[in-house]
Write an enzyme that holds these catalytic residues in place. Structure first.
Site, PDB file in Angstrom:
ATOM      1  N   LYS A 131       6.273   6.485   6.927  1.00  0.00           N
ATOM      2  CA  LYS A 131       5.774   5.702   8.067  1.00  0.00           C
ATOM      3  C   LYS A 131       6.933   5.230   8.930  1.00  0.00           C
ATOM      4  O   LYS A 131       8.015   4.937   8.422  1.00  0.00           O
ATOM      5  CB  LYS A 131       5.008   4.464   7.558  1.00  0.00           C
ATOM      6  CG  LYS A 131       3.785   4.789   6.724  1.00  0.00           C
ATOM      7  CD  LYS A 131       3.286   3.592   5.951  1.00  0.00           C
ATOM      8  CE  LYS A 131       2.216   4.008   4.971  1.00  0.00           C
ATOM      9  NZ  LYS A 131       1.919   2.968   3.983  1.00  0.00           N
ATOM     10  N   TYR A 176       2.110   1.871  13.876  1.00  0.00           N
ATOM     11  CA  TYR A 176       2.950   2.752  13.068  1.00  0.00           C
ATOM     12  C   TYR A 176       2.442   4.180  13.013  1.00  0.00           C
ATOM     13  O   TYR A 176       1.263   4.436  13.202  1.00  0.00           O
ATOM     14  CB  TYR A 176       3.100   2.197  11.650  1.00  0.00           C
ATOM     15  CG  TYR A 176       1.839   1.917  10.896  1.00  0.00           C
ATOM     16  CD1 TYR A 176       1.066   0.790  11.179  1.00  0.00           C
ATOM     17  CD2 TYR A 176       1.407   2.745   9.861  1.00  0.00           C
ATOM     18  CE1 TYR A 176      -0.101   0.512  10.474  1.00  0.00           C
ATOM     19  CE2 TYR A 176       0.261   2.473   9.147  1.00  0.00           C
ATOM     20  CZ  TYR A 176      -0.484   1.352   9.457  1.00  0.00           C
ATOM     21  OH  TYR A 176      -1.632   1.086   8.739  1.00  0.00           O
ATOM     22  N   ASP A 225      -6.830  -6.135  -1.681  1.00  0.00           N
ATOM     23  CA  ASP A 225      -5.426  -6.431  -2.013  1.00  0.00           C
ATOM     24  C   ASP A 225      -5.315  -7.498  -3.084  1.00  0.00           C
ATOM     25  O   ASP A 225      -4.382  -7.487  -3.900  1.00  0.00           O
ATOM     26  CB  ASP A 225      -4.663  -6.848  -0.753  1.00  0.00           C
ATOM     27  CG  ASP A 225      -4.380  -5.657   0.144  1.00  0.00           C
ATOM     28  OD1 ASP A 225      -3.962  -5.878   1.300  1.00  0.00           O
ATOM     29  OD2 ASP A 225      -4.589  -4.512  -0.312  1.00  0.00           O
ATOM     30  N   HIS A 277       0.817  -1.221   0.000  1.00  0.00           N
ATOM     31  CA  HIS A 277       0.000   0.000   0.000  1.00  0.00           C
ATOM     32  C   HIS A 277       0.844   1.262   0.000  1.00  0.00           C
ATOM     33  O   HIS A 277       1.961   1.284   0.529  1.00  0.00           O
ATOM     34  CB  HIS A 277      -0.895   0.018   1.241  1.00  0.00           C
ATOM     35  CG  HIS A 277      -1.797  -1.156   1.337  1.00  0.00           C
ATOM     36  ND1 HIS A 277      -2.371  -1.558   2.517  1.00  0.00           N
ATOM     37  CD2 HIS A 277      -2.214  -2.058   0.415  1.00  0.00           C
ATOM     38  CE1 HIS A 277      -3.102  -2.644   2.305  1.00  0.00           C
ATOM     39  NE2 HIS A 277      -3.024  -2.968   1.029  1.00  0.00           N
TER      40      HIS A 277
HETATM   41  C1  T46 Z   1      -4.896   2.645   6.517  1.00  0.00           C
HETATM   42  C2  T46 Z   1      -6.207   3.137   7.075  1.00  0.00           C
HETATM   43  C3  T46 Z   1      -7.368   2.412   6.933  1.00  0.00           C
HETATM   44  N1  T46 Z   1      -8.530   2.888   7.458  1.00  0.00           N
HETATM   45  C4  T46 Z   1      -9.742   2.068   7.314  1.00  0.00           C
HETATM   46  C5  T46 Z   1     -10.088   1.712   5.888  1.00  0.00           C
HETATM   47  C6  T46 Z   1     -10.713   0.346   5.993  1.00  0.00           C
HETATM   48  O1  T46 Z   1     -12.113   0.463   6.223  1.00  0.00           O
HETATM   49  C7  T46 Z   1     -10.069  -0.266   7.241  1.00  0.00           C
HETATM   50  C8  T46 Z   1      -8.997  -1.275   6.919  1.00  0.00           C
HETATM   51  O2  T46 Z   1      -8.119  -0.659   6.001  1.00  0.00           O
HETATM   52  P1  T46 Z   1      -7.053  -1.532   5.210  1.00  0.00           P
HETATM   53  O3  T46 Z   1      -7.657  -2.831   4.831  1.00  0.00           O
HETATM   54  O4  T46 Z   1      -6.504  -0.650   4.115  1.00  0.00           O
HETATM   55  O5  T46 Z   1      -5.958  -1.761   6.335  1.00  0.00           O
HETATM   56  P2  T46 Z   1      -4.486  -2.335   6.039  1.00  0.00           P
HETATM   57  O6  T46 Z   1      -4.530  -3.405   5.022  1.00  0.00           O
HETATM   58  O7  T46 Z   1      -3.873  -2.616   7.360  1.00  0.00           O
HETATM   59  O8  T46 Z   1      -3.753  -1.077   5.411  1.00  0.00           O
HETATM   60  C9  T46 Z   1      -2.455  -0.704   5.811  1.00  0.00           C
HETATM   61  O9  T46 Z   1      -1.621  -1.708   5.355  1.00  0.00           O
HETATM   62  C10 T46 Z   1      -0.285  -1.437   5.042  1.00  0.00           C
HETATM   63  C11 T46 Z   1       0.587  -2.304   5.905  1.00  0.00           C
HETATM   64  C12 T46 Z   1       0.151  -0.038   5.101  1.00  0.00           C
HETATM   65  O10 T46 Z   1       1.349   0.253   5.094  1.00  0.00           O
HETATM   66  C13 T46 Z   1      -0.837   1.036   5.118  1.00  0.00           C
HETATM   67  O11 T46 Z   1      -0.503   1.919   6.162  1.00  0.00           O
HETATM   68  C14 T46 Z   1      -2.229   0.667   5.235  1.00  0.00           C
HETATM   69  O12 T46 Z   1      -2.765   0.712   3.936  1.00  0.00           O
HETATM   70  O13 T46 Z   1      -9.502   0.838   7.960  1.00  0.00           O
HETATM   71  C15 T46 Z   1      -8.603   4.080   8.139  1.00  0.00           C
HETATM   72  O14 T46 Z   1      -9.679   4.487   8.600  1.00  0.00           O
HETATM   73  N2  T46 Z   1      -7.453   4.818   8.272  1.00  0.00           N
HETATM   74  C16 T46 Z   1      -6.247   4.390   7.776  1.00  0.00           C
HETATM   75  O15 T46 Z   1      -5.233   5.092   7.953  1.00  0.00           O
END
Ligand code: T46
Length: 183
Positions: free
Chosen positions: A72, A132, A170, A62
């Site tokens: 980050k 993070y 993803d 991401h």
């Molecule tokens: C990243 C983020 C997500 N969200 C919400 C959006 C979705 O409804 C839920 C899960 O999001 P996501 O599936 O994108 O979460 P990760 O897969 O852990 O995403 C992260 O994964 C990799 C490791 C990264 O480096 C990024 O910081 C980030 O994208 O949280 C938020 O409300 N705020 C945020 O800052």
């Protein structure tokens, strides 16, 4: 706190000093002045995130684009991950190169992921708490991803295919070459 450079420009390994005694342990997990001194630039973290992942989860790759690009500072509070950074900065000598590093609650190392890089990790232990800092607020409209199993990047996430847990989002990310064609 020791800071080491990696092969990717401004991607750093931070090794906190851990003080142990009969009660347990103590470490400083963040010192802005040390980070800014090494990077020779100001850092203004504005958002802290935390995720919990179970063995086999792969989150990534991401990043946010343009003005919303995020630097980050990532670490594992519990468990172990293989953390991966991919350099997407066209002017960087390591453009399109990856850097992988084990982060866990034993070494308590951290990674600084510079702006312009994609980031992800695979959960190698039963459960991971991942925490993070980001220097730019989350913006869903600026969020992009690259397919975790991109053939050109050929990342070994150390998770057998049958055990992988990937979000629908993803699983449908574009390849690195498809993303680069768009910019
Ligand atoms: C990243 C983020 C997500 N969200 C919400 C959006 C979705 O409804 C839920 C899960 O999001 P996501 O599936 O994108 O979460 P990760 O897969 O852990 O995403 C992260 O994964 C990799 C490791 C990264 O480096 C990024 O910081 C980030 O994208 O949280 C938020 O409300 N705020 C945020 O800052």
């Amino acid at each position: 706190m020791i800071i080491e450079r990696t092969k990717l420009k401004d991607c750093l390994i931070i090794k906190p000093r851990i003080f142990k005694d009969d009660r347990g342990s103590f470490m400083e997990t963040f010192r802005l002045n040390i980070l800014e001194e090494v990077l020779e630039q100001e850092i203004n973290f504005v958002q802290d995130n935390q995720s919990t992942s179970y063995y086999g989860s792969i989150r990534g790759l991401h990043f946010q684009i343009g003005e919303k690009s995020q630097a980050k500072l990532v670490r594992v509070v519990k468990g172990e991950v293989l953390d991966v950074v991919v350099d997407l900065r066209p002017d960087s000598p390591t453009f399109k190169q990856k850097f992988s590093y084990l982060l866990n609650d034993e070494n308590n190392h951290q990674l600084f992921v510079p702006k312009g890089c994609a980031h992800g990790f695979s959960c190698l232990s039963e459960e991971v708490i991942f925490a993070y800092k980001c220097d730019t607020y989350y913006d869903k409209n600026a969020e992009r991803g690259i397919y975790f199993a991109d053939k050109d990047l050929n990342i070994d996430w150390q998770i057998p295919e049958k055990d992988r847990i990937i979000s629908e989002k993803d699983a449908s990310n574009p390849s690195l070459s498809e993303f680069l064609e768009e910019i």
